[in-house]
Design a protein around this motif. Sequence first.
Motif, PDB file in Angstrom:
ATOM      1  N   ASN A 392       0.807  -1.228   0.000  1.00 53.37           N
ATOM      2  CA  ASN A 392       0.000   0.000   0.000  1.00 53.37           C
ATOM      3  C   ASN A 392       0.838   1.275   0.000  1.00 53.37           C
ATOM      4  O   ASN A 392       0.291   2.361  -0.166  1.00 53.37           O
ATOM      5  CB  ASN A 392      -0.921   0.023   1.229  1.00 53.37           C
ATOM      6  N   ALA A 393       2.134   1.155   0.178  1.00 54.58           N
ATOM      7  CA  ALA A 393       2.978   2.362   0.308  1.00 54.58           C
ATOM      8  C   ALA A 393       3.179   3.073  -1.029  1.00 54.58           C
ATOM      9  O   ALA A 393       3.675   4.184  -1.070  1.00 54.58           O
ATOM     10  CB  ALA A 393       4.327   1.995   0.924  1.00 54.58           C
ATOM     11  N   SER A 401      -3.134  -8.257  -6.061  1.00 56.22           N
ATOM     12  CA  SER A 401      -3.657  -9.619  -5.913  1.00 56.22           C
ATOM     13  C   SER A 401      -2.962 -10.353  -4.783  1.00 56.22           C
ATOM     14  O   SER A 401      -1.855  -9.993  -4.382  1.00 56.22           O
ATOM     15  CB  SER A 401      -3.510 -10.408  -7.220  1.00 56.22           C
ATOM     16  N   VAL A 402      -3.670 -11.383  -4.288  1.00 55.07           N
ATOM     17  CA  VAL A 402      -3.129 -12.226  -3.228  1.00 55.07           C
ATOM     18  C   VAL A 402      -3.313 -13.672  -3.672  1.00 55.07           C
ATOM     19  O   VAL A 402      -4.376 -14.034  -4.206  1.00 55.07           O
ATOM     20  CB  VAL A 402      -3.855 -11.956  -1.887  1.00 55.07           C
ATOM     21  N   ALA A 415      -8.546  -7.697   0.816  1.00 56.11           N
ATOM     22  CA  ALA A 415      -9.458  -6.604   1.189  1.00 56.11           C
ATOM     23  C   ALA A 415      -8.713  -5.456   1.871  1.00 56.11           C
ATOM     24  O   ALA A 415      -9.227  -4.342   1.944  1.00 56.11           O
ATOM     25  CB  ALA A 415     -10.554  -7.142   2.107  1.00 56.11           C
ATOM     26  N   ARG A 416      -7.502  -5.736   2.366  1.00 62.16           N
ATOM     27  CA  ARG A 416      -6.739  -4.666   3.032  1.00 62.16           C
ATOM     28  C   ARG A 416      -5.894  -3.866   2.046  1.00 62.16           C
ATOM     29  O   ARG A 416      -5.257  -2.884   2.429  1.00 62.16           O
ATOM     30  CB  ARG A 416      -5.845  -5.283   4.115  1.00 62.16           C
ATOM     31  N   SER A 421      -8.892  -2.361  -7.897  1.00 62.20           N
ATOM     32  CA  SER A 421      -9.304  -3.762  -8.084  1.00 62.20           C
ATOM     33  C   SER A 421      -8.385  -4.636  -7.261  1.00 62.20           C
ATOM     34  O   SER A 421      -7.172  -4.422  -7.252  1.00 62.20           O
ATOM     35  CB  SER A 421      -9.158  -4.202  -9.550  1.00 62.20           C
ATOM     36  N   VAL A 422      -8.961  -5.624  -6.580  1.00 61.70           N
ATOM     37  CA  VAL A 422      -8.127  -6.665  -5.967  1.00 61.70           C
ATOM     38  C   VAL A 422      -8.623  -8.011  -6.460  1.00 61.70           C
ATOM     39  O   VAL A 422      -9.820  -8.206  -6.684  1.00 61.70           O
ATOM     40  CB  VAL A 422      -8.121  -6.623  -4.414  1.00 61.70           C
TER      41      VAL A 422
END
Length: 468
Positions: A392-393, A401-402, A415-416, A421-422
């Motif tokens: 996020n930095a 994506s995860v 979601a964090r 878009s994720v």
Amino acid sequence: MHKMLIGGALERGSRTLDVIDPSTGEAFDKVPDATTVDVDKAVAAATAAFPAWRDSSADARAGVLEAMAGVIEGNLDELADLLIAETGRPRDLAMFELAHLAVGYLRYYASLRLEPELLVDDDTRRVELHRKPLGVVAAIIPWNAPVFITCNKLAPALAAGNTVVVKTAPTTPLTTLRLGELIAEVVPHGVVNILSGGNEAGAHLVSHRDVAKVTFTGSTETGRKIMEACAPTLKRVTLELGGNDAAIVMPDADVATVAPGIFGFSFFNSGQVCAVIKRLYVHDSLYDEMCETLGAMAAGCKVGSGRHGDAQFGPIQNKAQFEKVRGYIEQARKDGKVVVGGDVTDGPGYFVPLTIIRDVTEGHAIVDEEPFGPVLPVIRYSDVDDVVARANASPFALGGSVWGSDVERASAVAARLESGSVWVNQHCALDPAVPFPANKQSGFGVEGGVEGLYPYTALQTVNIAKPQ
Ligand code: NAD
């Protein structure tokens, strides 16, 4: 020479621009280079066409979008040949852009209807919310997906009742000009105008006083200039800008399962996509295995000209971008370790081998910036909270994506993320019905979905008093 579409007529303009084959670096065609006079003419044509188009029925406008989709389908091979010639990409990718993305977005917006919403209906009054077209829309297109991005802007703008002036990217005008020649038969005069030309033509178009809205896809740097140019007349503006998408591989991921997807979504279109994986964060426990697996996949791929059969990945589309990517790779070689690729030759053509760099981290340009080429930095992490903060930095927040075996846990981490878009166990999965928002300096406004229609409209409430 392909011509510009202005007010229903096909125009050669008064000067030309070379089109370069990125597979050779040689000019192979010429297109018109729009002057400010051409831009003014196109805006005047779009302005004149607006009232009748605005007042036409939504069904009639949908019919035109359907006809445009039909024109693409009916001329797929010719359009794909042009797209391959100007981008160097493989045929399957050219077909995907035309037959799946461009046609898909035109059809999707043809299926939508903007009905007034009833807000209040009681004994004393009736209040409705209407969405009305804005007028002339200027659409400024980048070079990486020229036909898709043109259609992704034309479809909602036209469906909502606006008329449009498109300015193609200076290095990829051909396929879109040809599309303009083909759709001249099915679109009312002046409703769609297509110009080829340089940045100057773009700058004149976005500052034109008769343009009501600008929709722009391109670099964040140009986005800032466009926003400034829109200020004097307070034009509406949608900006789809750069990205530096992070992908996070969770400790419970199975490398063999997730690696093909990660590889595909990192190197799609040789990395020349706003929302492909540009930073790959891998948990310590899987780091070496992931680097080796991705490295083996990249080593087995063929980079070459899409004009000659078996290449899976094409060149960088233009010289300026090629030099930029080469610079990032040279710096990355000093900052980290090359897993695969990294040797960029002087040509002919703007070819860059699929390159994976390990042992780099934040503070290195290859991680912090957007190379927009086939270069993937693999970054080590050991703590999930920490990696979320690092993802996020970035000032960019387009996609993220995860990847992991426990889908619920991966979804909670996704979601964090702060990006528009994720995705979980996938990346850059575009769908016309799903909005594609951009957060932070990746832009604002939204394309895709019903939400993608709204930025092409002005709200109006209609308040009717009932007789007492
Ligand atoms: P660019 O900003 O250099 O050019 C894009 C377009 O803007 C071109 O048509 C250009 O002629 C025009 N232009 C340049 N200066 C202008 C000005 N002052 N006024 C008006 N128009 C002007 O971008 P590019 O190099 O063609 O594209 C690559 C960039 O696009 C990357 O950063 C990529 O991430 C971004 N991109 C974003 C998305 C998204 O949806 N967010 C999609 C594709 C590409």
